[in-house]
Design a protein around this motif. Structure first.
Motif, PDB file in Angstrom:
ATOM      1  N   GLU A  88      45.456  35.316  54.645  1.00  0.00           N
ATOM      2  CA  GLU A  88      46.368  36.660  54.452  1.00  0.00           C
ATOM      3  C   GLU A  88      47.408  36.390  53.879  1.00  0.00           C
ATOM      4  O   GLU A  88      47.918  37.419  53.119  1.00  0.00           O
ATOM      5  CB  GLU A  88      46.308  37.517  55.920  1.00  0.00           C
ATOM      6  N   GLN A  89      47.999  35.218  53.637  1.00  0.00           N
ATOM      7  CA  GLN A  89      49.006  34.868  52.730  1.00  0.00           C
ATOM      8  C   GLN A  89      48.630  34.575  51.354  1.00  0.00           C
ATOM      9  O   GLN A  89      49.605  34.075  50.559  1.00  0.00           O
ATOM     10  CB  GLN A  89      49.718  33.599  53.494  1.00  0.00           C
ATOM     11  N   ASN A  90      47.461  34.823  50.892  1.00  0.00           N
ATOM     12  CA  ASN A  90      47.064  34.461  49.565  1.00  0.00           C
ATOM     13  C   ASN A  90      47.582  35.559  48.700  1.00  0.00           C
ATOM     14  O   ASN A  90      47.232  36.672  48.957  1.00  0.00           O
ATOM     15  CB  ASN A  90      45.707  34.254  49.393  1.00  0.00           C
ATOM     16  N   VAL A  91      48.301  35.219  47.603  1.00  0.00           N
ATOM     17  CA  VAL A  91      49.208  36.061  46.721  1.00  0.00           C
ATOM     18  C   VAL A  91      48.088  37.182  45.894  1.00  0.00           C
ATOM     19  O   VAL A  91      48.307  38.374  45.680  1.00  0.00           O
ATOM     20  CB  VAL A  91      50.200  35.624  45.569  1.00  0.00           C
ATOM     21  N   ILE A  92      46.892  36.333  45.860  1.00  0.00           N
ATOM     22  CA  ILE A  92      45.886  37.475  44.937  1.00  0.00           C
ATOM     23  C   ILE A  92      45.558  38.604  45.800  1.00  0.00           C
ATOM     24  O   ILE A  92      45.503  39.781  45.257  1.00  0.00           O
ATOM     25  CB  ILE A  92      44.685  36.463  44.696  1.00  0.00           C
ATOM     26  N   GLY A  93      44.974  38.350  46.921  1.00  0.00           N
ATOM     27  CA  GLY A  93      44.806  39.284  48.010  1.00  0.00           C
ATOM     28  C   GLY A  93      45.941  40.177  48.335  1.00  0.00           C
ATOM     29  O   GLY A  93      45.811  41.739  48.420  1.00  0.00           O
ATOM     30  N   ILE A  94      47.248  39.759  48.310  1.00  0.00           N
ATOM     31  CA  ILE A  94      48.385  40.392  48.531  1.00  0.00           C
ATOM     32  C   ILE A  94      48.801  41.646  47.569  1.00  0.00           C
ATOM     33  O   ILE A  94      48.831  42.730  47.920  1.00  0.00           O
ATOM     34  CB  ILE A  94      49.613  39.565  48.985  1.00  0.00           C
ATOM     35  N   VAL A  95      48.451  41.203  46.327  1.00  0.00           N
ATOM     36  CA  VAL A  95      48.562  42.211  45.312  1.00  0.00           C
ATOM     37  C   VAL A  95      47.608  43.142  45.321  1.00  0.00           C
ATOM     38  O   VAL A  95      47.952  44.254  45.015  1.00  0.00           O
ATOM     39  CB  VAL A  95      48.499  41.236  43.913  1.00  0.00           C
ATOM     40  N   ASP A  96      46.412  42.803  45.398  1.00  0.00           N
ATOM     41  CA  ASP A  96      45.240  43.831  45.396  1.00  0.00           C
ATOM     42  C   ASP A  96      45.288  44.689  46.438  1.00  0.00           C
ATOM     43  O   ASP A  96      45.435  46.051  46.317  1.00  0.00           O
ATOM     44  CB  ASP A  96      43.934  43.158  45.517  1.00  0.00           C
ATOM     45  N   ARG A  97      45.682  44.223  47.671  1.00  0.00           N
ATOM     46  CA  ARG A  97      46.085  45.137  49.036  1.00  0.00           C
ATOM     47  C   ARG A  97      47.188  46.027  48.731  1.00  0.00           C
ATOM     48  O   ARG A  97      47.116  47.340  49.206  1.00  0.00           O
ATOM     49  CB  ARG A  97      45.891  44.518  50.255  1.00  0.00           C
ATOM     50  N   ALA A  98      48.315  45.705  48.202  1.00  0.00           N
ATOM     51  CA  ALA A  98      49.361  46.359  47.836  1.00  0.00           C
ATOM     52  C   ALA A  98      49.296  47.413  46.951  1.00  0.00           C
ATOM     53  O   ALA A  98      49.810  48.537  47.078  1.00  0.00           O
ATOM     54  CB  ALA A  98      50.659  45.339  47.576  1.00  0.00           C
ATOM     55  N   LEU A  99      48.574  46.993  45.873  1.00  0.00           N
ATOM     56  CA  LEU A  99      48.319  48.148  44.564  1.00  0.00           C
ATOM     57  C   LEU A  99      47.398  49.212  44.893  1.00  0.00           C
ATOM     58  O   LEU A  99      47.114  50.209  44.630  1.00  0.00           O
ATOM     59  CB  LEU A  99      47.856  47.234  43.346  1.00  0.00           C
ATOM     60  N   PHE A 100      46.168  48.523  45.249  1.00  0.00           N
ATOM     61  CA  PHE A 100      45.110  49.313  45.682  1.00  0.00           C
ATOM     62  C   PHE A 100      44.797  49.921  46.874  1.00  0.00           C
ATOM     63  O   PHE A 100      44.059  51.069  47.130  1.00  0.00           O
ATOM     64  CB  PHE A 100      43.718  48.799  45.137  1.00  0.00           C
ATOM     65  N   GLY A 101      45.248  49.266  48.070  1.00  0.00           N
ATOM     66  CA  GLY A 101      44.892  49.711  49.453  1.00  0.00           C
ATOM     67  C   GLY A 101      43.803  48.903  49.856  1.00  0.00           C
ATOM     68  O   GLY A 101      42.789  48.528  49.141  1.00  0.00           O
ATOM     69  N   LYS A 102      43.598  48.536  51.048  1.00  0.00           N
ATOM     70  CA  LYS A 102      42.648  47.532  51.835  1.00  0.00           C
ATOM     71  C   LYS A 102      41.272  48.300  51.354  1.00  0.00           C
ATOM     72  O   LYS A 102      40.068  47.612  51.189  1.00  0.00           O
ATOM     73  CB  LYS A 102      42.769  47.354  53.102  1.00  0.00           C
ATOM     74  N   SER A 103      41.125  49.539  51.442  1.00  0.00           N
ATOM     75  CA  SER A 103      39.894  50.258  51.372  1.00  0.00           C
ATOM     76  C   SER A 103      39.211  50.122  50.079  1.00  0.00           C
ATOM     77  O   SER A 103      38.161  50.537  49.886  1.00  0.00           O
ATOM     78  CB  SER A 103      40.065  51.641  51.763  1.00  0.00           C
ATOM     79  N   HIS A 104      39.861  49.725  48.964  1.00  0.00           N
ATOM     80  CA  HIS A 104      39.584  49.683  47.526  1.00  0.00           C
ATOM     81  C   HIS A 104      39.334  48.192  47.030  1.00  0.00           C
ATOM     82  O   HIS A 104      39.482  48.381  45.814  1.00  0.00           O
ATOM     83  CB  HIS A 104      40.662  50.424  46.804  1.00  0.00           C
ATOM     84  N   VAL A 105      39.110  47.387  47.978  1.00  0.00           N
ATOM     85  CA  VAL A 105      39.117  45.976  47.495  1.00  0.00           C
ATOM     86  C   VAL A 105      37.803  45.444  47.950  1.00  0.00           C
ATOM     87  O   VAL A 105      37.222  45.968  48.924  1.00  0.00           O
ATOM     88  CB  VAL A 105      40.407  45.175  48.307  1.00  0.00           C
TER      89      VAL A 105
END
Length: 398
Positions: A184-201
């Protein structure tokens, strides 16, 4: 030894070897995306679980490389001018491809939601709250748009430095941001979850409750994908700037060798990883793509061995349409369910009816062979409309 006669693509002309390579990659994408059953596919037809590289991992980056080469040939018709018509065409094409990707994501959610029986028609149609934003076509759109806009705004002599700068910047980001960690500390996942929300990934169907939601086509990966397109663009320049076939081949083979070896050597520090589109993944796959293109030019244009190309040519001249068609057909075969006694759980989809009733028994117990046969038949099914379009000289463009 055949004479290497002049063979520089002229403005407005099509390069057969490029069409064939494009067709091979589209057919390959359809093949690896449509195994009979995922857990029964041959290893070369699976993506690497994390670090590493399989033949399957090559088809998407090869297509992105080809997109860069094609962009050069397209933009040189306007002498690479930065003007309103050219910019508008690039932005329009980028937006259309991106929206088609969004449309496919919606269609997938709608069909699997409705035909599974868990949602009403209205609930399945109203799936915007769980729609995946990024995807294969979205990555292609942003990579193309970014690369093409840079190509007409920056001097061509500076493009190698721009591509290198993007690769180095991305290497720093993922190194500092734990990009190589499946956590969960992976910056790639952090950026997507922050910008799109977990439900849109992206959700891995094999791990539906995966808390990471690490999208293999995430937004941050657009940075190296733009560099990927730029490298293809520069190879297009080398190809069109050569005086004859021999120079074409020499240039592409040299670039292919340098990039491939650079990627492999640097992979000891920055592993090859398609899921995060690592810098070494960009270098290695661009190198291999350049080498393959040179090989195809030698086979098709120098040796004149063209009889085998017909099947792939149909995919190569209408790649986007046939890829979208394959996705829609995959949703139909995978979503529409039938209550039978063929599958172990009793209920199966249209693909399952064919797989369990015909292919599985004919494979004589070899489940991986049955899975491959289904994938090959699916490729042929998608080729048939492509062949019709080819015979009619119909080119579906955006």
């Amino acid at each position: 030894m055949p004479t290497l006669a002049p063979s520089v693509p002229q403005k407005g002309s099509r390069l057969l070897a490029l069409d064939i390579m494009r067709g091979i990659t589209i057919a390959g994408m359809i093949l690896v995306n449509n195994a009979g059953t995922w857990h029964r596919a041959y290893e070369p037809l699976r993506h690497a679980a994390w670090n590493g590289l399989t033949p399957t991992d090559l088809v998407f980056p090869f297509f992105m490389f080809i997109m860069g080469v094609s962009s050069y040939m397209s933009l040189r018709k306007t002498d690479f001018r930065f003007d309103r018509p050219t910019v508008f065409k690039i932005l329009r094409r980028t937006l259309v491809i991106f929206l088609i990707g969004i449309g496919l994501a919606w269609l997938s959610g709608f069909m699997y939601g409705y035909f599974s029986g868990t949602m009403t028609l209205g609930e399945a149609a109203d799936s915007w709250d769980r729609l995946r934003i990024m995807g294969v076509l979205q990555r292609l759109a942003l990579g193309y748009g970014g690369g093409a806009l840079i190509a007409i705004t920056v001097r061509r002599s500076w493009l190698p430095w721009v591509a290198a700068g993007l690769i180095v910047a991305y290497a720093v980001i993922i190194t500092v941001g734990n990009g190589y960690e499946h956590s969960e500390q992976n910056v790639i996942g952090i950026v997507d979850r922050a910008l799109f929300g977990k439900s849109h990934v992206y959700v891995d169907r094999a791990i539906p409750d995966d808390p990471l939601r690490l999208d293999p086509e995430g937004l941050l990966g657009t940075i190296p994908s733009v560099a990927h397109v730029l490298i293809g663009f520069m190879c297009g320049g080398l190809l069109c700037g050569a005086a004859d076939r021999q120079r074409q081949l020499n240039r592409l083979f040299i670039v292919g060798a340098v990039l491939t070896f650079a990627g492999l050597l640097l992979s000891y520090a920055l592993p090859l990883n398609k899921k995060i589109w690592s810098p070494t993944f960009v270098l290695t796959t661009c190198g291999l793509a350049s080498t393959l293109l040179a090989l195809l030019i030698w086979i098709i244009d120098v040796r004149g061995w063209k009889r085998w190309t017909g099947f792939f040519h149909a995919f190569g001249i209408n790649p986007l349409y046939l890829y979208v068609q394959s996705q829609v057909l995959a949703y139909i075969f995978g979503a529409v369910q039938i209550n039978t006694g063929l599958a172990p759980e009793g209920v199966t989809n249209l693909k399952g009816v064919i797989y369990y009733a015909i292919l599985d028994p004919l494979s004589d117990g070899d489940a991986r062979l049955a899975s491959l046969v289904w994938a090959l038949l699916f490729v042929v099914l998608n080729w048939l409309p492509g062949y019709y379009l080819q015979r009619r000289s119909i080119y579906i463009k955006i």
